[in-house]
Design a protein around this motif. Sequence first.
Motif, PDB file in Angstrom:
ATOM      1  N   ASN A  28       0.824  -1.208   0.000  1.00 33.98           N
ATOM      2  CA  ASN A  28       0.000   0.000   0.000  1.00 33.98           C
ATOM      3  C   ASN A  28       0.857   1.255   0.000  1.00 33.98           C
ATOM      4  OD1 ASN A  28      -2.354  -1.507   0.035  1.00 33.98           O
ATOM      5  ND2 ASN A  28      -2.574  -1.436   2.264  1.00 33.98           N
ATOM      6  N   ALA A  29       1.965   1.216   0.755  1.00 31.09           N
ATOM      7  CA  ALA A  29       2.853   2.373   0.811  1.00 31.09           C
ATOM      8  C   ALA A  29       3.503   2.634  -0.547  1.00 31.09           C
ATOM      9  CB  ALA A  29       3.926   2.157   1.873  1.00 31.09           C
ATOM     10  N   ARG A  31       2.417   1.727  -3.546  1.00 31.25           N
ATOM     11  CA  ARG A  31       1.423   2.143  -4.543  1.00 31.25           C
ATOM     12  C   ARG A  31       0.968   3.587  -4.371  1.00 31.25           C
ATOM     13  NH1 ARG A  31      -2.586  -3.188  -4.922  1.00 31.25           N
ATOM     14  NH2 ARG A  31      -1.100  -4.544  -6.018  1.00 31.25           N
ATOM     15  N   SER A  32       0.969   4.073  -3.137  1.00 34.47           N
ATOM     16  CA  SER A  32       0.510   5.445  -2.897  1.00 34.47           C
ATOM     17  C   SER A  32       1.481   6.476  -3.459  1.00 34.47           C
ATOM     18  CB  SER A  32       0.298   5.684  -1.402  1.00 34.47           C
ATOM     19  OG  SER A  32       1.551   5.672  -0.719  1.00 34.47           O
ATOM     20  N   ASN A  33       2.768   6.105  -3.539  1.00 34.65           N
ATOM     21  CA  ASN A  33       3.783   6.943  -4.191  1.00 34.65           C
ATOM     22  C   ASN A  33       3.856   8.354  -3.608  1.00 34.65           C
ATOM     23  OD1 ASN A  33       5.857   7.034  -6.100  1.00 34.65           O
ATOM     24  ND2 ASN A  33       4.557   8.072  -7.611  1.00 34.65           N
ATOM     25  N   ASP A  34       3.645   8.485  -2.296  1.00 36.10           N
ATOM     26  CA  ASP A  34       3.668   9.812  -1.664  1.00 36.10           C
ATOM     27  C   ASP A  34       5.079  10.304  -1.369  1.00 36.10           C
ATOM     28  OD1 ASP A  34       0.908   9.958  -1.689  1.00 36.10           O
ATOM     29  OD2 ASP A  34       0.707   8.978   0.259  1.00 36.10           O
ATOM     30  N   SER A  35       5.922   9.425  -0.869  1.00 36.48           N
ATOM     31  CA  SER A  35       7.286   9.780  -0.491  1.00 36.48           C
ATOM     32  C   SER A  35       8.118   8.504  -0.467  1.00 36.48           C
ATOM     33  CB  SER A  35       7.302  10.454   0.887  1.00 36.48           C
ATOM     34  OG  SER A  35       6.805   9.585   1.886  1.00 36.48           O
ATOM     35  N   ASP A  70      10.856  12.810   7.342  1.00 41.68           N
ATOM     36  CA  ASP A  70       9.637  12.949   6.538  1.00 41.68           C
ATOM     37  C   ASP A  70       9.431  11.823   5.518  1.00 41.68           C
ATOM     38  OD1 ASP A  70       9.070  15.384   7.846  1.00 41.68           O
ATOM     39  OD2 ASP A  70      10.360  16.459   6.445  1.00 41.68           O
ATOM     40  N   CYS A  71      10.170  10.737   5.655  1.00 42.15           N
ATOM     41  CA  CYS A  71       9.957   9.581   4.781  1.00 42.15           C
ATOM     42  C   CYS A  71       9.110   8.543   5.496  1.00 42.15           C
ATOM     43  CB  CYS A  71      11.295   8.966   4.367  1.00 42.15           C
ATOM     44  SG  CYS A  71      12.216   9.959   3.171  1.00 42.15           S
ATOM     45  N   ARG A  72       8.506   7.679   4.728  1.00 43.48           N
ATOM     46  CA  ARG A  72       7.697   6.606   5.313  1.00 43.48           C
ATOM     47  C   ARG A  72       8.587   5.416   5.644  1.00 43.48           C
ATOM     48  NH1 ARG A  72       3.674   5.801   0.596  1.00 43.48           N
ATOM     49  NH2 ARG A  72       5.575   6.403  -0.498  1.00 43.48           N
TER      50      ARG A  72
END
Length: 280
Positions: A28-29, A31-35, A70-72
């Motif tokens: 899920n992380a 695929r979200s491609n946020d950070s 600020d990274c996952r």
Amino acid sequence: MKNKKTIIRADEMGFCLGVRRAIGTLENAVRSNDSPVYTLGPIIHNPRVISDFASRGVKSVESPEDVPADCRVIIRAHGIPPLTQEALNKRGSLVMDGTCPKVIASQKTVRKYASLGYHTVIVGDPDHGEIQGLAGYANHPIVISSPEEAGRLTLDGPVMVISQTTIKQDEYDRVCAVLREKCKPLKIVESICSATSKRQEALIHLCSRVDACLIIGGKGSANTQRLFYTAQETGIPCWHIQDASEIPSEASLYDTIGLSAGASTPDSIIAEVEQRLRSM
């Protein structure tokens, strides 16, 4: 003409609930491609899975200091100590928890009895991530892995003993038998995951029905190694392989072959092994 091989799978094998949860959290992380996405240690003990996620940009690191702010960061199924969680929070990391629910229950139990003044004895591999995480919830925990080590303990006051969720029940029982004679009062916590016991039982039943057996899983997977040891104890020819490329040529000599797999082995690898065996 080649004899047609009979391939029989164990009734219980492959990904367990905790691994599926951790993999799903990471998926899920990504695929979200946020950070950027990091994992603390390999997400599971399977080289193919680790390589696949690495090709999609996931980085595996060993310390919170290696995770940029600020990274996952994904917590793997084994869990982490509270101090590691605090370090991630201070760095501003977005923590996504993939800890196995069974491990979370063990963590809560260790914290509870430590707060009540019990000595904490943890049974398992001291280098395993789950054990290192559990130890962080206790005051001066003692980690042991054998009845001999249990016999050398000298503890005054109440003792709570808990195990790694993936060890064999008879390993834990032997240690607890020694502690019963030495520690009073003693609280024995039954923390071995039912999936672990079911895999062992299914493997023993499987080995009684086949000529030889292949155990599929990463070489660094503790539960896969224990499955292999169990298969060896049955006396039939058996091999521990990571994927189809490691199937030994000797396997072609047997008409009925059993397959079992560790909790970190994806279905795709199991299917590849079965397909390769049928073509031998």
